[in-house]
Design a protein around this motif. Structure first.
Motif, PDB file in Angstrom:
ATOM      1  N   THR A 219       0.827  -1.204   0.000  1.00 26.31           N
ATOM      2  CA  THR A 219       0.000   0.000   0.000  1.00 26.31           C
ATOM      3  C   THR A 219       0.864   1.257   0.000  1.00 26.31           C
ATOM      4  O   THR A 219       0.567   2.227  -0.698  1.00 26.31           O
ATOM      5  N   LEU A 273     -11.652   9.473  -1.188  1.00 25.97           N
ATOM      6  CA  LEU A 273     -12.334   8.690  -2.206  1.00 25.97           C
ATOM      7  C   LEU A 273     -12.407   7.215  -1.822  1.00 25.97           C
ATOM      8  O   LEU A 273     -13.432   6.561  -2.014  1.00 25.97           O
ATOM      9  N   GLU A 274     -11.305   6.700  -1.265  1.00 24.02           N
ATOM     10  CA  GLU A 274     -11.258   5.262  -0.953  1.00 24.02           C
ATOM     11  C   GLU A 274     -10.287   5.010   0.197  1.00 24.02           C
ATOM     12  O   GLU A 274      -9.278   5.706   0.326  1.00 24.02           O
ATOM     13  N   ARG A 275     -10.620   4.018   1.015  1.00 23.39           N
ATOM     14  CA  ARG A 275      -9.727   3.587   2.100  1.00 23.39           C
ATOM     15  C   ARG A 275      -9.271   2.158   1.850  1.00 23.39           C
ATOM     16  O   ARG A 275      -9.975   1.376   1.191  1.00 23.39           O
ATOM     17  N   ASN A 276      -8.104   1.805   2.388  1.00 19.34           N
ATOM     18  CA  ASN A 276      -7.604   0.438   2.222  1.00 19.34           C
ATOM     19  C   ASN A 276      -8.041  -0.443   3.383  1.00 19.34           C
ATOM     20  O   ASN A 276      -8.812  -0.013   4.249  1.00 19.34           O
ATOM     21  N   GLU A 277      -7.538  -1.674   3.429  1.00 18.15           N
ATOM     22  CA  GLU A 277      -7.968  -2.642   4.432  1.00 18.15           C
ATOM     23  C   GLU A 277      -7.651  -2.214   5.856  1.00 18.15           C
ATOM     24  O   GLU A 277      -8.333  -2.604   6.800  1.00 18.15           O
ATOM     25  N   VAL A 281      -6.252   6.189   4.304  1.00 13.72           N
ATOM     26  CA  VAL A 281      -6.678   6.776   3.038  1.00 13.72           C
ATOM     27  C   VAL A 281      -5.889   6.163   1.882  1.00 13.72           C
ATOM     28  O   VAL A 281      -4.656   6.262   1.845  1.00 13.72           O
ATOM     29  N   GLN A 282      -6.606   5.533   0.967  1.00 12.40           N
ATOM     30  CA  GLN A 282      -5.984   4.986  -0.234  1.00 12.40           C
ATOM     31  C   GLN A 282      -5.856   6.070  -1.304  1.00 12.40           C
ATOM     32  O   GLN A 282      -4.787   6.292  -1.857  1.00 12.40           O
ATOM     33  N   ASP A 283      -6.971   6.764  -1.569  1.00 15.16           N
ATOM     34  CA  ASP A 283      -6.988   7.828  -2.574  1.00 15.16           C
ATOM     35  C   ASP A 283      -7.878   8.968  -2.115  1.00 15.16           C
ATOM     36  O   ASP A 283      -8.880   8.753  -1.409  1.00 15.16           O
ATOM     37  N   ILE A 294      -7.305  12.513  -9.040  1.00 14.85           N
ATOM     38  CA  ILE A 294      -7.146  11.485  -8.007  1.00 14.85           C
ATOM     39  C   ILE A 294      -5.712  11.550  -7.483  1.00 14.85           C
ATOM     40  O   ILE A 294      -4.753  11.496  -8.261  1.00 14.85           O
TER      41      ILE A 294
END
Length: 370
Positions: A219, A273-277, A281-283, A294
């Motif tokens: 990640t 926008l998106e989170r990881n496991e 914050v992923q994006d 992005i």
């Protein structure tokens, strides 16, 4: 390492009470000053030579400046300077063991490299990375991962002017003035011990506080390493529940993104926008006059500055012309969580159990020594 410097380090080990086995110690080269215009060097009974090993008769303290042809020491121009002393050499007031090399370096300013036995380096490192007042098993865990990281970097950077930075870019090291008996005990009781995976010393990344779940190397750096997988960690929250807040003008955030090479103009909004496991914050999406951009969470953190945006575990919202960020944890989140290790040690886990928890699938092995 030159024969002359090998002799110097061996002699210093014997003066400090080292055994015959210390005649050829495992050493590391640490950049303790980079880019300074001048440095001040002092030390009792110091031995001085130029970069070729020729003895120098100079009065201490030394004022060293970078000049076109090398370094200027108390007004005398040299290609480089090598300094050692029986106990310590002070550089800008900080004490260091081993042999100090001062050169013009490859960048602007002076480069000061400390070449010293690895075990001495570790004793000085403990109180920079954690606290020697922590439970002894946490100190031992820190000693083992710092040793592992140093050996990995030494092998990876063979032939380079130095193998380690003395900052968060590698491991924080402030010299010998912060040494104490508990730090020395943690290093001595794990002497030569490293963390291995598949028979090789690991790249033992670690961080301050993961805020509940460590992060995977894939990640953060895009590379999947089997022993750097994310694991659940409630321990750091018990030991040091760390939350932080940040308020930044949106124009400043935009300027920092642009400086990092992210093409935005007239930013109006930034949101997750998106989170990881692991929940980080992923994006993020940056909305400006031209549309949507992005931005990966790790790139956003790098752009704003690691000391400012302490982790990628955060919420973000707009409040007028400001960005309000609420976050938790500190560091990249990969590998051992230092505050989690502290709590696990307080709960009765030994350093073997701590290390094999945060680095799945690893084993501990003796890299050198008896």
């Amino acid at each position: 390492m030159s024969l002359f410097r090998t002799f110097l380090i061996a002699a210093l080990c014997l003066i400090a009470g080292g055994s015959a086995a210390s005649l050829r110690p495992e050493t590391v080269r640490v950049a303790v000053v980079k880019g300074a215009d001048t440095v001040r060097i002092d030390g009792a009974m110091a031995l001085l030579t130029d970069s070729r090993g020729e003895p120098l008769a100079l009065e201490m303290p030394l004022e060293v400046k970078r000049v076109k042809d090398g370094v200027q020491v108390n007004g005398r121009t040299l290609s480089g300077l090598v300094v050692s002393a029986p106990v310590r050499v002070a550089v800008n007031g900080k004490g260091y063991r081993g042999v100090l090399e001062v050169s013009a370096g490859t960048e602007r300013g002076l480069l000061v490299v400390d070449e010293l036995p690895l075990e001495d380096y570790l004793v000085g490192l403990i109180n920079c990375e954690i606290s020697s007042a922590w439970p002894m098993e946490a100190i031992k865990a820190q000693a083992v991962i710092a040793r592992s990281y140093a050996i990995f970097q030494k092998n990876a950077r063979r032939g380079a002017p130095y193998q380690l930075e003395s900052s968060v870019m590698d491991q924080v090291y402030e010299g010998c003035d912060v040494e104490d008996s508990r730090a020395a005990r943690g290093v001595q009781e794990t002497a030569g011990e490293v963390v291995t995976y598949d028979g090789k010393v690991i790249q033992a990344f670690y961080h301050s506080n993961c805020a509940g779940h460590t992060e995977s190397s894939k990640t953060v750096w895009g590379l999947s390493i089997p022993y750097l997988r994310g694991v659940a960690c409630r321990y750091c929250q018990e030991a040091n529940p760390i939350g932080w807040e940040l308020k930044l003008p949106l124009k400043k955030v935009e300027a920092q993104l642009k400086a990092a090479g992210i093409r935005v103009a007239g930013v109006r909004e930034i949101r997750v926008l998106e989170r990881n496991e692991s929940g980080r914050v992923q994006d993020l999406v940056v909305i400006d006059g031209k549309g949507r951009t992005i931005v990966p969470g790790v790139a956003f953190r790098k752009a704003l500055g690691y000391s400012q945006l302490k982790s990628t575990n955060f919420e973000i919202r707009m409040a007028g012309d400001d960005c309000l960020i609420n976050g938790a944890g500190s560091g990249h989140g990969v590998g051992l969580c230092q505050w989690g290790a502290k709590q696990r040690a307080a709960d009765g886990f030994d350093y073997h159990e701590i290390l094999t928890y945060y680095y799945p699938g690893v084993k501990l092995a003796k890299e050198y020594g008896q």
